[in-house]
Design a protein around this motif. Structure first.
Motif, PDB file in Angstrom:
ATOM      1  N   GLN A   1       0.809  -1.214   0.000  1.00  0.00           N
ATOM      2  CA  GLN A   1       0.000   0.000   0.000  1.00  0.00           C
ATOM      3  C   GLN A   1       0.844   1.267   0.000  1.00  0.00           C
ATOM      4  N   ASN A   2       2.160   1.136   0.051  1.00  0.00           N
ATOM      5  CA  ASN A   2       3.017   2.310   0.170  1.00  0.00           C
ATOM      6  C   ASN A   2       2.878   3.264  -1.018  1.00  0.00           C
ATOM      7  N   LEU A   3       2.541   2.730  -2.178  1.00  0.00           N
ATOM      8  CA  LEU A   3       2.414   3.598  -3.342  1.00  0.00           C
ATOM      9  C   LEU A   3       1.213   4.531  -3.235  1.00  0.00           C
ATOM     10  N   HIS A   4       0.318   4.292  -2.276  1.00  0.00           N
ATOM     11  CA  HIS A   4      -0.833   5.172  -2.097  1.00  0.00           C
ATOM     12  C   HIS A   4      -0.517   6.354  -1.183  1.00  0.00           C
ATOM     13  N   GLY A   5       0.553   6.261  -0.413  1.00  0.00           N
ATOM     14  CA  GLY A   5       0.902   7.359   0.484  1.00  0.00           C
ATOM     15  C   GLY A   5       1.958   6.928   1.471  1.00  0.00           C
ATOM     16  N   GLU A   6       2.652   7.901   2.037  1.00  0.00           N
ATOM     17  CA  GLU A   6       3.764   7.594   2.926  1.00  0.00           C
ATOM     18  C   GLU A   6       3.365   7.598   4.397  1.00  0.00           C
ATOM     19  N   SER A   7       2.106   7.813   4.699  1.00  0.00           N
ATOM     20  CA  SER A   7       1.596   7.689   6.065  1.00  0.00           C
ATOM     21  C   SER A   7       0.278   6.933   5.997  1.00  0.00           C
ATOM     22  N   VAL A   8      -0.132   6.379   7.142  1.00  0.00           N
ATOM     23  CA  VAL A   8      -1.383   5.624   7.171  1.00  0.00           C
ATOM     24  C   VAL A   8      -2.548   6.528   6.790  1.00  0.00           C
ATOM     25  N   GLU A   9      -2.536   7.762   7.291  1.00  0.00           N
ATOM     26  CA  GLU A   9      -3.621   8.691   6.957  1.00  0.00           C
ATOM     27  C   GLU A   9      -3.629   9.017   5.464  1.00  0.00           C
ATOM     28  N   ALA A  10      -2.465   9.341   4.907  1.00  0.00           N
ATOM     29  CA  ALA A  10      -2.396   9.731   3.498  1.00  0.00           C
ATOM     30  C   ALA A  10      -2.788   8.564   2.591  1.00  0.00           C
ATOM     31  N   ALA A  11      -2.330   7.361   2.921  1.00  0.00           N
ATOM     32  CA  ALA A  11      -2.657   6.195   2.090  1.00  0.00           C
ATOM     33  C   ALA A  11      -4.147   5.879   2.174  1.00  0.00           C
ATOM     34  N   ALA A  12      -4.710   5.944   3.391  1.00  0.00           N
ATOM     35  CA  ALA A  12      -6.144   5.674   3.547  1.00  0.00           C
ATOM     36  C   ALA A  12      -6.972   6.716   2.803  1.00  0.00           C
ATOM     37  N   LEU A  13      -6.542   7.973   2.864  1.00  0.00           N
ATOM     38  CA  LEU A  13      -7.255   9.044   2.162  1.00  0.00           C
ATOM     39  C   LEU A  13      -7.191   8.847   0.653  1.00  0.00           C
ATOM     40  N   ALA A  14      -6.019   8.445   0.151  1.00  0.00           N
ATOM     41  CA  ALA A  14      -5.875   8.214  -1.289  1.00  0.00           C
ATOM     42  C   ALA A  14      -6.757   7.058  -1.741  1.00  0.00           C
ATOM     43  N   ARG A  15      -6.760   5.966  -0.976  1.00  0.00           N
ATOM     44  CA  ARG A  15      -7.615   4.839  -1.327  1.00  0.00           C
ATOM     45  C   ARG A  15      -9.086   5.225  -1.252  1.00  0.00           C
ATOM     46  N   PHE A  16      -9.429   6.028  -0.247  1.00  0.00           N
ATOM     47  CA  PHE A  16     -10.817   6.462  -0.092  1.00  0.00           C
ATOM     48  C   PHE A  16     -11.246   7.318  -1.274  1.00  0.00           C
ATOM     49  N   ASP A  17     -10.406   8.267  -1.677  1.00  0.00           N
ATOM     50  CA  ASP A  17     -10.740   9.138  -2.811  1.00  0.00           C
ATOM     51  C   ASP A  17     -10.863   8.339  -4.100  1.00  0.00           C
ATOM     52  N   GLU A  18     -10.030   7.307  -4.261  1.00  0.00           N
ATOM     53  CA  GLU A  18     -10.134   6.464  -5.442  1.00  0.00           C
ATOM     54  C   GLU A  18     -11.483   5.742  -5.461  1.00  0.00           C
ATOM     55  N   GLU A  19     -11.887   5.214  -4.315  1.00  0.00           N
ATOM     56  CA  GLU A  19     -13.181   4.536  -4.240  1.00  0.00           C
ATOM     57  C   GLU A  19     -14.322   5.505  -4.512  1.00  0.00           C
ATOM     58  N   LEU A  20     -14.216   6.698  -3.937  1.00  0.00           N
ATOM     59  CA  LEU A  20     -15.281   7.678  -4.072  1.00  0.00           C
ATOM     60  C   LEU A  20     -15.396   8.198  -5.505  1.00  0.00           C
ATOM     61  N   SER A  21     -14.275   8.127  -6.249  1.00  0.00           N
ATOM     62  CA  SER A  21     -14.268   8.630  -7.621  1.00  0.00           C
ATOM     63  C   SER A  21     -14.851   7.640  -8.616  1.00  0.00           C
ATOM     64  N   ALA A  22     -15.009   6.398  -8.204  1.00  0.00           N
ATOM     65  CA  ALA A  22     -15.515   5.382  -9.125  1.00  0.00           C
ATOM     66  C   ALA A  22     -16.924   5.746  -9.582  1.00  0.00           C
ATOM     67  N   ALA A  23     -17.176   5.535 -10.858  1.00  0.00           N
ATOM     68  CA  ALA A  23     -18.472   5.896 -11.439  1.00  0.00           C
ATOM     69  C   ALA A  23     -19.528   4.850 -11.110  1.00  0.00           C
ATOM     70  N   GLY A  24     -20.801   5.276 -11.211  1.00  0.00           N
ATOM     71  CA  GLY A  24     -21.913   4.342 -11.106  1.00  0.00           C
ATOM     72  C   GLY A  24     -22.241   3.881  -9.700  1.00  0.00           C
ATOM     73  N   GLN A  25     -21.871   4.649  -8.674  1.00  0.00           N
ATOM     74  CA  GLN A  25     -22.144   4.241  -7.296  1.00  0.00           C
ATOM     75  C   GLN A  25     -23.491   4.792  -6.843  1.00  0.00           C
ATOM     76  N   GLY A  26     -24.270   3.949  -6.165  1.00  0.00           N
ATOM     77  CA  GLY A  26     -25.541   4.387  -5.628  1.00  0.00           C
ATOM     78  C   GLY A  26     -25.351   5.278  -4.417  1.00  0.00           C
ATOM     79  N   VAL A  27     -26.415   5.990  -4.036  1.00  0.00           N
ATOM     80  CA  VAL A  27     -26.337   6.912  -2.906  1.00  0.00           C
ATOM     81  C   VAL A  27     -26.036   6.165  -1.609  1.00  0.00           C
ATOM     82  N   ASP A  28     -26.506   4.913  -1.492  1.00  0.00           N
ATOM     83  CA  ASP A  28     -26.222   4.143  -0.280  1.00  0.00           C
ATOM     84  C   ASP A  28     -24.742   3.812  -0.167  1.00  0.00           C
ATOM     85  N   VAL A  29     -24.099   3.474  -1.301  1.00  0.00           N
ATOM     86  CA  VAL A  29     -22.671   3.168  -1.293  1.00  0.00           C
ATOM     87  C   VAL A  29     -21.862   4.416  -0.955  1.00  0.00           C
TER      88      VAL A  29
END
Length: 812
Positions: free
Chosen positions: A510-538
């Motif tokens: 997971q290091n390629l997503h960020g150099e701290s746990v917070e930064a990596a989690a935020l990067a992964r979260f933003d990637e998930e949130l950017s995915a198209a076709g997600q319902g309002v519940d997701v």
């Protein structure tokens, strides 16, 4: 003419490489036979420079690799982030166009990998080690290159997970060759691994390194000659080979080393690379990171998903150890050790096996090897013998536990470590810094499994919770939430925390997503949130997770993402789940003492949108009924709670009435009538009348009353207790008029509806039925009589008098 038929052509090509002043040694990655003979060759030639097929930008890691405190299995880890989108893969190899494409690769080395033992031996002799392979980011094709294909043909766009990464083996190329396919057909080899083991792995087959090298070179020449050129063009082999040869030539010239003083250790397929230097392809700019990380046998195995994997790391480790000790019968000794280990493990799995089985297996494996024309039992012979002698029935059914034992022992549990001189990856360093700061050091002890109960009202526990949730987002196997989706856990979380070597490996991934746990989690979260076709519940579920992770920018995301999702999703089921998520989010924000205005505004916005959507769900397909009923129940409970006063009750009621009039589903009509009764919009007598009306309806309508009841009982709870008599009377009338066939049709759904009721509601309703049929007296009609002895009665009177005396002093 097929080159496989032109033996002289293949032999001449092999002999030309063997005669070159530059000493080429072919390898197969993770082969103990190659490693053993390579050590002998290095000791005999004592080269000044050893060229190794490994990422050329990782040569600086050699001192750390040979450090005595580094214990394989380890891996050279490389990551690349295309910050400027020079490859044009943003949105193709990443979730969205504004998210940079990221890539990572691992180059594992086991204790018996030829590259590792060669590097160790060469550095011990004072030789310089130079890595020659093309780095990860040099092997990635741009969008333009992928569009036209390496051969000039148009290609379809590749999904993110299919973007080619670094390839470090030639096994796939060998399997494409007609040589292997003909060998397999002629000799009955069931796999490329079986073919390799039979031809090269047995220590008894080759007396010295020279004969081994010559035979393997000829074999590789035949493989190369019979591999379709289109394969090497398409997979980047030619690009890599050009880089390898350029690195070799430039290093020899720069260091003033003669070819006779150098050795090249590379995949056997590459021995025949083109020696002409073409134009060098520039490496794409971006963020590049490389280091050495701990690895494990499990991750190196084929079962771990590693494409160039070793199918049985522990087995081949035993074979290497016996062969290196130059003991006679190394293959037999390794096979016996392996069989004993498998049977010992099988006994732990509950299998009834003994030393007699071990004798039978070893004898059977030797006979199989002789029948197959092999000098010693191979892994395939040993596997077949184990199954034949110890599994009575199907391996997948009766032999499931035994198969598990075989796999466990073949794979092994070895985990490597890296010298502390190298330091840790930034993400790994940040993880351990948090472990120390949050007083979690005891959880890092080997085999420690700790259950932690966190009170989220305590600042330290809240910080631990955010840390654990961030690790969950990254998929780090360190903390497992045990109270997921349980009632009454708003202020409490229970976690099971356990460290294992896999934690470090996953952190490196997971290091390629960020150099701290917070930064990596935020990067992964933003990637998930950017995915198209997600319902309002997701979307709302992910925002809720972000709140639990205490990620920055939550308010901004609420406005930018959730508001849009609420306004654009018209489905009642997802909107109902989103409303539940937003209520939890609002409670979480308030608990943390943050500004809750944004969350509160979204709750109101989502409530209105959900209420407006009720009529559109009146006739949804049957598979959506359950989620629609759940949404109706959520809205009803919300209006009955403290929040009900601030919400537009009339909006929901009006839309529920519209939906009830339009719905053709008795289940949904029942749920809608039930929630209207719960909200006191209609009386229980009116609801009872609706049920009683089924008794006078046509037979085909009467039998649907069970569905109607099911809907009612899912959304109306309190009203059932208040109007139980009327409801019991209506149901009683319905059962009385139904004939046997009608009763048997409506019974299953009605029974399921009653079983789904809360215990207290069901008991209360049963009490009313008992009263109606005279099986129980109406409350107040009888006085309960206590049967007891005279002595006990006297004692009760005495105690009652004392209590009365005490109560005189109480101020109510």
């Amino acid at each position: 003419m097929d080159p496989i038929l032109d033996a002289e052509h293949v032999r001449a090509r092999a002999e030309a490489v063997l005669a070159e002043p530059l000493f080429w040694f072919p390898v197969r990655h993770h082969s103990p036979a190659v490693a053993r003979h390579l050590v002998s060759a290095i000791r005999a030639r004592r080269p000044r420079v050893l060229f190794v097929e490994a990422p050329s930008d990782a040569t600086e890691l050699v001192p750390h690799l040979v450090d005595e405190r580094t214990k394989p299995p380890v891996a050279i880890y490389a990551s690349y982030r295309d910050d400027a989108n020079v490859l044009g893969l943003a949105g193709i190899a990443s979730p969205a166009p504004d998210v940079p494409a990221k890539f990572a690769s691992w180059y594992p080395m086991l204790p018996y990998s030829p590259e590792y033992v060669g590097i160790k031996e060469a550095t011990a002799l004072g030789a310089r080690v130079v890595f020659i392979d093309l780095p990860l980011h040099g092997q990635l094709r741009s969008r333009e290159e992928r569009g036209r294909g390496l051969g000039g043909d148009e290609e379809q766009e590749t999904a993110p997970e299919e973007v080619p990464l670094s390839v470090h083996d030639w096994d796939a190329l060998a399997m494409e060759s007609s040589l292997y396919q003909r060998l397999a057909a002629a000799a009955g080899y069931r796999s490329w691994n079986e073919c390799w083991d039979a031809l090269f792995e047995a220590p008894e087959r080759f007396p010295d390194a020279s004969s081994f090298r010559a035979e393997l070179t000829r074999f590789c020449a035949a493989v190369r000659a019979t591999t379709p050129p289109s394969v090497t063009e398409a997979d980047g082999t030619l690009l890599r080979e050009a880089h390898m040869w350029r690195t070799i030539a430039e290093t020899l010239a720069a260091k003033g080393v003669a070819e006779t003083e150098a050795m090249v250790v590379c995949g056997g397929f590459h021995l025949f690379m083109d020696r002409e230097l073409g134009a060098e392809r520039p490496l794409p700019p971006g963020t590049v990171y490389r280091t050495l990380t701990p690895y494990s046998y499990a991750r190196t195995s084929e079962l771990g998903g590693y494409g160039a994997g070793n199918r049985a790391p522990a087995f081949y480790g035993r074979l290497f150890d016996h062969a290196l000790a130059e003991s006679e019968g190394a293959s037999f000794r390794a096979m016996v050790d392996h069989v004993v280990a498998v049977l010992a493990r099988a006994r732990k799995e509950g299998e009834l096996v003994s030393s007699a089985d071990a004798i039978a297996v070893t004898e059977h494996a030797e006979l199989l090897a002789k029948l197959r024309g092999r000098s010693a039992p191979s892994l395939d012979d040993t596997r077949d013998a184990l199954v034949s002698c110890c599994v009575k029935g199907s391996l997948e059914v009766e032999g499931r536990a035994f198969a598990k034992a075989m796999t466990t022992v073949e794979t092994g549990s070895a985990v490597g470590r890296v010298t502390p001189e190298l330091g840790r990856l930034p993400l790994v360093h940040d993880f351990y810094a948090h472990v120390a700061a949050l007083d979690l050091g005891e959880t890092i002890a080997k085999d420690a499994r700790t259950k932690l109960t966190l009170d989220l009202r305590q600042p330290d526990d809240e910080r631990r919770s955010a840390f654990f949730h961030r690790l969950r987002q990254l998929g780090i196997p360190y903390a497992e939430l045990l109270t997921e989706n349980q009632q009454g856990t708003l202020f409490r979380e229970v976690w099971r925390v356990a460290w294992s070597p896999e934690v470090d490996a996953e952190l490196a991934e997971q290091n390629l997503h960020g150099e701290s746990v917070e930064a990596a989690a935020l990067a992964r979260f933003d990637e998930e949130l950017s995915a198209a076709g997600q319902g309002v519940d997701v979307v709302t579920e992910r925002i809720l997770r972000a709140a639990k992770m205490d990620l920055p920018g939550l308010v901004m995301r609420l406005h930018a993402v959730v508001g849009v999702a609420v306004d654009t999703d018209a489905r009642l089921g997802p909107l109902g789940r989103a409303l539940s998520n937003l209520l939890l989010l609002e409670a979480h924000v308030k608990r943390r003492g943050l500004h809750a205005e944004s969350a509160t505004a979204l709750v109101h916005r989502c409530y209105a949108r959900t209420a407006f959507s009720v009529p559109y769900a009146a006739n949804v397909p049957a598979e959506e009924h359950d989620e629609v009923v759940a949404a109706i129940r959520t809205l009803g409970e919300l209006l009955l709670g403290e929040r009900g006063e601030s919400l537009d009750r009339a909006l929901f009621v009006e839309n529920v009435k519209t939906a009830r009039n339009e719905s053709k589903s008795q289940l949904l009509r029942g749920a809608l009538s039930g929630v209207l009764t719960e909200l006191r919009v209609q009386t229980t007598e009116e609801l009872a009348a609706e049920i009683a009306a089924f008794a006078k309806a046509r037979p085909e309508l009467l039998v649907t009353c069970g569905e109607f009841l099911s809907g009612v009982l899912q959304t109306s709870r309190t009203s059932l207790l208040l109007g139980a008599d009327a409801l019991v009377a209506a149901i009683d009338e319905l059962v009385r008029v139904a004939d046997w066939e009608q009763f048997m049709v409506l019974l299953p759904r009605a029974r399921a509806a009653f079983e789904a009721m809360h215990d207290r509601t069901r008991v209360s309703l049963a009490d009313r039925v008992a009263v109606r049929y005279g099986l129980r007296a109406e409350e107040g009609d009888a006085i309960a009589r206590i049967e007891t002895s005279v002595e006990v009665a006297a004692r009760l009177v005495e105690l009652d008098a004392k209590v009365a005396e005490m109560m005189k002093a109480w101020d109510f």
